[in-house]
Structures are given as C-alpha cells and as structure tokens.
Design an enzyme around this catalytic site. Structure first.
Site, PDB file in Angstrom:
ATOM      1  CE  LYS A  32      -0.533  -0.371   4.889  1.00  0.00           C
ATOM      2  NZ  LYS A  32      -1.301  -0.715   6.235  1.00  0.00           N
TER       3      LYS A  32
ATOM      4  NE  ARG B 260      -7.153   0.075  11.105  1.00  0.00           N
ATOM      5  CZ  ARG B 260      -5.984  -0.195  10.728  1.00  0.00           C
ATOM      6  NH1 ARG B 260      -5.025   0.780  10.669  1.00  0.00           N
ATOM      7  NH2 ARG B 260      -5.331  -1.230  10.158  1.00  0.00           N
TER       8      ARG B 260
ATOM      9  CG  HIS C  22      -4.276  -4.881  11.912  1.00  0.00           C
ATOM     10  ND1 HIS C  22      -3.148  -5.626  11.517  1.00  0.00           N
ATOM     11  CD2 HIS C  22      -4.004  -3.554  12.048  1.00  0.00           C
ATOM     12  CE1 HIS C  22      -2.156  -4.466  11.362  1.00  0.00           C
ATOM     13  NE2 HIS C  22      -2.890  -3.494  11.517  1.00  0.00           N
TER      14      HIS C  22
ATOM     15  NE  ARG D 134      -2.967  -8.144   7.967  1.00  0.00           N
ATOM     16  CZ  ARG D 134      -3.516  -8.632   8.764  1.00  0.00           C
ATOM     17  NH1 ARG D 134      -3.943  -9.648   8.651  1.00  0.00           N
ATOM     18  NH2 ARG D 134      -3.244  -8.091  10.132  1.00  0.00           N
TER      19      ARG D 134
ATOM     20  CE1 TYR E  88      11.494  31.519   2.801  1.00  0.00           C
ATOM     21  CE2 TYR E  88      11.724  29.254   2.526  1.00  0.00           C
ATOM     22  CZ  TYR E  88      11.082  30.333   2.009  1.00  0.00           C
ATOM     23  OH  TYR E  88      10.875  30.413   0.759  1.00  0.00           O
TER      24      TYR E  88
ATOM     25  CB  CYS F 289      13.149  25.518   1.455  1.00  0.00           C
ATOM     26  SG  CYS F 289      14.758  26.558   2.453  1.00  0.00           S
ATOM     27  CG  MET F 290       7.827  23.056  -0.918  1.00  0.00           C
ATOM     28  SD  MET F 290       6.724  24.266  -2.161  1.00  0.00           S
ATOM     29  CE  MET F 290       5.378  24.333  -0.990  1.00  0.00           C
ATOM     30  CG  ASP F 291      10.874  23.673  -3.933  1.00  0.00           C
ATOM     31  OD1 ASP F 291       9.952  22.737  -3.859  1.00  0.00           O
ATOM     32  OD2 ASP F 291      10.795  24.800  -3.838  1.00  0.00           O
TER      33      ASP F 291
HETATM   34  C1  LIG Z   1      -0.560  -1.746   6.749  1.00  0.00           C
HETATM   35  C2  LIG Z   1      -1.048  -3.043   7.339  1.00  0.00           C
HETATM   36  C3  LIG Z   1      -0.392  -4.414   7.431  1.00  0.00           C
HETATM   37  C4  LIG Z   1       1.383  -3.993   7.537  1.00  0.00           C
HETATM   38  O1  LIG Z   1       1.723  -3.786   8.545  1.00  0.00           O
HETATM   39  P1  LIG Z   1       3.407  -3.285   8.648  1.00  0.00           P
HETATM   40  O2  LIG Z   1       3.552  -3.242  10.021  1.00  0.00           O
HETATM   41  O3  LIG Z   1       3.780  -2.635   7.858  1.00  0.00           O
HETATM   42  O4  LIG Z   1       3.874  -4.879   8.284  1.00  0.00           O
HETATM   43  C5  LIG Z   1      -1.002  -5.249   7.961  1.00  0.00           C
HETATM   44  N1  LIG Z   1      -2.262  -5.435   8.073  1.00  0.00           N
HETATM   45  C6  LIG Z   1      -3.065  -4.225   7.970  1.00  0.00           C
HETATM   46  C7  LIG Z   1      -4.613  -4.491   8.034  1.00  0.00           C
HETATM   47  C8  LIG Z   1      -2.519  -3.215   7.523  1.00  0.00           C
HETATM   48  O5  LIG Z   1      -3.317  -1.973   7.373  1.00  0.00           O
END
Ligand SMILES: *Cc1c(COP(=O)(O)O)cnc(C)c1O
Length: 720
Positions: free
Chosen positions: A383, A477, A505, A564, A610, A657-659
């Site tokens: 992601k 969540r 999770h 995951r 700045y 700065c920004m850049d």
């Molecule tokens: C982002 C996410 C992960 C991955 O988590 P990491 O700590 O980066 O391994 C796993 N499960 C869910 C539901 C997530 O949103």
C-alpha cells in the site's frame, strides 16, 4: 531457479544466428548443384534442428522456475503478446506477396483463411509464430497441472502423433484407420509440424533444462551429439530413400539431437550479445522477402544465372542481404530506445532520487520466509506506493520471485497494480464503497469486509466478488466485532461472496510489556474462539491471517496461512528502539539521495534560511542541497538532522525549505557542486538509517517512507 549465470547464455544466443542461417539454407537449398543428397542432408536433416532450437530457447527462458519453485507468471503473457503482435505485422508485411500469388482468392472461403492463420502461417515460414504461441500455452498448462514427468510424456506423445503424419507418413498410411485420421487432420493443418504436435515437446525440453534436468559434462554432450546426429542422418536418408516422407521436419532422433545440442551450448561461453536474439528473429522473418528482392534485382540486372540459378551464391546473397537488413533494423530499434534511456538517465540523478535495491528486497523475502512457520506465506503489503518504494516495480519484482499475494489500501492502488500486469491475489485492506464494486469484479480484486452491512452491499452487486472477512478483536477500526458470531456467519451465507480469507489485526504486537502482551494474547484468543464457533456452525474456515511485521517478530509461532508483511519487507523496522522476540538480518531497500547545488562561504553573524533561525557563529562553508519537504524530507528535521557528503556527516542548518535545505560542510574538505548527498543510506563508513531519521522527526519509518513524493523524486531500481 536456474543457476546459470548470464554469461552461460552466450552460447544459446550465438546459436540463434546459426539457426537463422540454417533456416535460410532450408529455403534456398545451397548445395543443390553439388549433390542432391548432400543438400538433403544439410537442409532436410541437419537444418531441422533450427526451429526446434528456437522453441527450446523460448521454453528455457520462459519457464525457468522462480526460487519458490513456481512458474513465473507475467513472462508468458509478455511472450504471447509480443509473438502475436509480431505475427500480425508479419502477416501484413507479406500480404502483397499473397495477393500477388492469388492466395487472397483462396481466403474468400473463410475456413481457408482461418486454417492459414491458426496453423499454416499464411506464408511458408510464418507457421513458426502461431506454433510458438500454441506450444508455449500447451507447455504452460501441462507444467501447471502436472509433474514434469507426465507433462513431458504428453508432449512426447503429441510429437509421435506428429511424426507419423510427417517423416513416417508412408508407414502410417498403410494402416487404414491411421490414414483416415491423418486425412482428416490435414483438413485443418497442412502439416503436423505445427504448434500442436511439433512445438510442445521442444518447449518442454527447454523448460525442463531450466529446471529439473541435470547438466551433463561436455564430453558426454559431444559424444551424444555426434551419435544422435549420425543416427538422424541414417534415419533421414533411409526414410527419404524409401520414399516414406510426406514432409521432412520431424525425426525420432531429433529429440536426442536437440537435448545434447542444447546441453553443449551451455559450455560455449563468451560475451552475452543480447542483440543476437532480435537479429536472428528478424533474419528469420524477412529472409523470404529478401529472396523475392534478390530474384527481382537479379532479373533486372540480368544476373539470374549467377545470383539465382547458382544455388550456393543464391544462398550467400540471400543470407548476407538478410543479415544486412536485420542489422540495420536492430540498430534502428536500439536507436529509438537509446535516447529515452539516456535522457531519463540524465534526469534521474540530477536533483533528488530514491535508490531502490531489489536484491535487498529479495534478501528480505528470503529471510522472512525462513522466519515464517511452514505453510505460512507472505502477503506482501504494498500500500501507499509500496511504502514509497514504487508499488508496480516492487510488486513486479516480488511476482518474479514467486510472491503472488499482495495487500493494498485502496481500490485504485489495486487497479494500478493490475494495469501494471501484477498477477495473483490483491487484497484491499480499506473500505470500498458500493459505487466502486464493479471495479473489484473487473480487476479481480479481493475486498476486506468492513462489517456485515458492507458484506450485504457487496453481495447485492450480483456477480461473484472475492472477499476476506475482517474481524475486530480490539483495534476498533475496520471489522465486524468478534462478539457478533451470527453477523459474521451470515457473511458466509452471501451467495455472491467468495470468502477466501478471514483475518484480524493486532494493535500492540510491537510492544512486549506485560500488559501489551496480555492484550495481544486476548486478541488472538478471541479470534480463534470465533473461528471455533464458526466451525461449530459447519462453516469452512478460509485462509487465516493475523500478523503484520511486528506480529511475525514477536509472535512467530502462530499458525496462519498468511502474514501481512509491510515495513519488514522494506528492510526497516518502524522505530529505532525496537525490542523484539526474534531479530532478523533485514537489509534496507531504499536510500534517499540528492545533490549539492551550490557551496558558499558565509561570514560570521550572517543568517541562513527562512526566519533567520540560524546565525553563523564563525565563518562557515555551507552547501545548498536540492531536496526539501515537498520531496518528503520532513521539515521538522530543521536544525536537528544530518546528511552525508563525501562519507562525512554534515549537520542540517536553518529551516528546511519546500525544495531545498542547507548543511554545514565547513569541516568537510573539497565539497563541490554536484556532490552526491545521502539523506537515508550509506556513504563510505557512515550510515543514516530510516529509523534514525524517523526517530528525530518523532514518527515511525512507515510514515517517513510512505510520504516520499512520487511525483518529484526519481526512483532508480537496481536490478536483481
Ligand atoms: C498496513 C497494514 C499491514 C502491514 O503492517 P506492517 O507493520 O507495515 O507490516 C498489515 N495489516 C494491515 C491491516 C495493515 O493495514
């Protein structure tokens, strides 16, 4: 996984050229004047290794298995697409010839056209392209469904059927039943030398040589090659002598010949000239056109006696003409690609960029696989543009090493991956509203069920959608609460939902304090109790996944189908002061770099940047560096952070700065415009880790990395 180094492919590439010229010889019969038998031996017996060799080489490179032992997906699709496009171009190229020869008249009867396109190739040599498409698909299917042994036997049987309709037809037609069979077959394809009966066994041999078949010593190769060549010569001359051949493409001894020939090529080492691949293919495709041109020019110049009727000269003229035209075409192709590469090469490292080390990614996958319990696979969390690493390239690399399960946050991230050709399951971890459901279906994405009502919405779409049920066990969540057993059970009753996973999770798996560990244990217990209740209701439990990166590091013994894994894949941990049960030798995948735009000397008492937040205490040398917070380098590192220049640490001074940002390089000799600046990564013996930068900023690496700005930073991928 083949253990061949690239260097050892050189022989295969050299032989491509030889094979291409053998095909030219088949179509020009160079030895006719010398002796009919000699020409037969050269072009109708020895020359017959050429096309099988091309099939084998394709099979070898297409089906070399990945480390995980799986067939790499994606490669086949690319091959099929390329071959189809090439075939279409070739058909068009030769259309004038076919019109001239009256073939288009035959095609008014549609089955004739179909037969030519599917099997016979519209021009005499083009059958090779549809045969390559068929052969590759058949072998892919066989290897996917069967063990190598049975898969090989089936391709061999197909070859035998082909053989009896080719060189051995004179024998086969003595048997009425066989004769009838082949007569019918020839209605569909002029020859059995096609993608169905001829190509598969050679694709298969190539595939097996890339995998299970052991290499044999050079001496054995050469003896085997000479023996089988001699036997094939005898076989061919006998069949020819007794007038048994309907066609002369297929011999029994061709199989051992090809086996020993290909094995010998591994020993032919040298510079790996990749251009030979395109060169030989182009020679193959254009030489019939060159034959037409040579005949035409010879006629116009009155040189027919020399260039056409003298078969050896005819062959040499056609071969050199084809070679010259192919060289020009390859150069044109390369020239078209080169400026872009050079341009982007120049663009890539001129301001600020992220170097993505794909070998380290592979290393991390290996290390994580070893840490996971048996049967547990990696679901690669890619992601947020793969945590700032470039989702398409990271996923593609993972695809190639056998990872075929991914997780993203949004449907658009999922669609992006599909459009980039990523194969396998892609799970969307976030909520997808009803209006987008058709996208889930169209791109075969798996959706996380946020709660039972969400499930009903998805079910209402009316077409099958793959889903994973999310169970909330205390994170509060997404997910239906573990206490709502009936609600969760009702999701499994939805007809249009194909439930392939169920997960929860953990919210404090990164901490090992007693109260945190107790909370995590309770989450896990609640989840498994729910699963037991579902089982009691006769529900088949789909694939389970619980752990993310820290779940693996702190709770490695949980038995799930998937983990995951996000941040650990990228070789860093979320925070600096991480204390975990197991520690893995992960390697950071990303380095963040920039360049010095200007070095200036500033008198004491002047301000920098700045807000005039930094005043020089003495005369100083400062470097202006071309990266800023819009690139994703956090502004909160103003006056706190460091960068590396010429292997030394340089403190960041003034506000970022920004850049751009400024660093004190007074103590570093010889800093110049254009020097590379490392913001995350190693320079000489110094290193700044992502964990250190995130800690200084007061955040976690996940945030730091995922905020690296894709539209500004160039990403440079090192090959693996
Ligand atoms: C982002 C996410 C992960 C991955 O988590 P990491 O700590 O980066 O391994 C796993 N499960 C869910 C539901 C997530 O949103």
């Amino acid at each position: 996984m083949t253990n061949l180094s690239k260097k050892e492919y050189a022989g295969i590439n050299y032989f491509r050229l030889i094979a291409a010229f053998l095909v030219v010889a088949i179509h020009t019969s160079p030895l006719t004047e010398l002796s009919g038998t000699a020409d037969f031996a050269l072009t109708r017996i020895f020359g017959r290794v050429a096309v099988p060799f091309f099939f084998m080489a394709s099979g070898f490179f297409l089906f070399s298995k990945t480390e995980a032992g799986k067939l790499p997906p994606g490669k086949l699709a690319v091959f099929l697409k390329k071959t189809t496009v090439l075939y279409a171009i070739a058909i068009l190229l030769y259309l004038p010839l076919n019109i001239y020869a009256g073939k288009t008249e035959e095609w008014r009867y549609f089955p004739n056209l179909l037969k030519d396109i599917v099997f016979d190739g519209t021009v005499y040599h083009l059958w090779y392209l549809p045969a390559a498409i068929f052969g590759a698909c058949i072998v892919w299917l066989l290897l996917k469904k069967l063990k190598p042994g049975p898969a090989f036997i089936i391709s061999l049987l197909l070859y035998v059927i082909g053989l009896c309709g080719d060189s051995y037809y004179g024998i086969a037609e003595q048997i009425p039943f066989l004769k009838a069979f082949y007569q019918n077959l020839f209605l569909f394809s002029d020859y059995t030398r096609n993608g169905l009966f001829f190509a598969p066994v050679f694709f298969m041999l190539g595939a097996l040589l890339a995998g299970p078949i052991k290499r044999i010593p050079l001496k054995t190769c050469l003896i085997g090659l000479m023996l089988s060549f001699a036997l094939m010569l005898a076989e061919g001359l006998l069949l020819h002598g007794f007038n048994l051949q309907r066609h002369d493409s297929m011999y029994l001894m061709l199989l051992p010949c090809m086996f020993f020939l290909f094995q010998s090529l591994f020993f032919w080492q040298g510079k790996n000239l990749n251009d030979l691949r395109n060169l030989s293919l182009i020679i193959y495709l254009i030489h019939p056109a060159v034959i037409v041109v040579v005949r035409g020019l010879a006629k116009a110049a009155g040189l027919q006696g020399l260039l056409v009727h003298n078969s050896l000269l005819h062959f040499l003229t056609v071969a050199s003409g084809s070679l010259a035209a192919a060289i020009v075409l390859v150069m044109l192709l390369n020239a078209r690609r080169a400026p872009n590469a050079a341009d982007s090469g120049r663009r890539q490292k001129d301001r600020a960029w992220a170097e993505i080390n794909l070998s380290n990614l592979q290393h991390n996958v290996q290390v994580l696989k070893e840490a996971l319990p048996a049967g547990c696979e990696i679901m690669a969390v890619v992601k947020a543009n793969a945590y700032g690493h470039g989702a398409a390239q990271i996923s593609n690399c993972l695809n190639h090493i056998g990872i075929d399960t991914f997780a993203v946050a949004t449907i658009d991230e999922g669609i992006h991956l599909r459009r980039q050709g990523i194969k396998g399951e892609i799970l969307i971890l976030g909520y997808t509203p009803a209006a987008r459901i058709s996208g889930l279906y169209r791109y075969r994405l798996s959706q996380t069920i946020a709660d039972a009502e969400h499930a009903r919405e998805l079910n209402g779409f009316g077409k099958p959608i793959k889903v994973h049920v999310k169970v909330d066990t205390g994170m509060n969540r997404l997910g239906e609460s573990y206490q709502h057993t009936s609600e969760i059970a009702s999701i499994f009753d939805c007809n249009n939902l194909n439930v392939t996973g169920i997960f929860t999770h953990l919210c404090v798996s990164d901490k090992l304090e007693e109260s945190d560990a107790a909370f995590t244990d309770q989450q896990i217990r609640c989840f498994y109790e729910l699963l037991d209740e579902l089982k009691a209701r006769q529900i088949n439990i789909p694939d389970i996944h619980i752990q993310s990166s820290y779940g693996i590091l702190n709770y490695p013994r949980l038995q799930c189908e998937y983990a995951r894994i996000g941040i650990a894949l990228y070789g860093v941990l979320s925070t600096l002061d991480t204390n975990t049960k197991c520690s893995l030798a992960l390697r950071p995948v990303l380095a963040l770099k920039s360049k010095v735009a200007l070095v200036r000397t500033i008198a004491p008492g002047e301000s920098v940047g700045y807000g005039r937040s930094f005043i020089t205490p003495k005369e100083m040398q400062i470097a202006v560096i071309s990266i800023g917070y819009a690139d994703g380098f956090p502004r909160s590192l103003s006056t706190k952070g460091h960068v590396l220049i010429r292997g030394c640490r340089a403190p960041i001074i003034g506000r970022i700065c920004m850049d751009q940002l400024m660093a004190d390089v007074t103590k570093i000799p010889d800093v110049q415009r254009g020097d590379v600046v490392t913001l995350i990564g190693k320079d000489g013996s110094e290193e700044i880790t992502a964990e250190q930068v995130a800690a200084k900023e007061g955040t976690i690496t996940n945030e730091l990395l995922s905020r690296l700005n894709d539209s500004r930073l160039q990403r440079i991928f090192s090959n693996f």
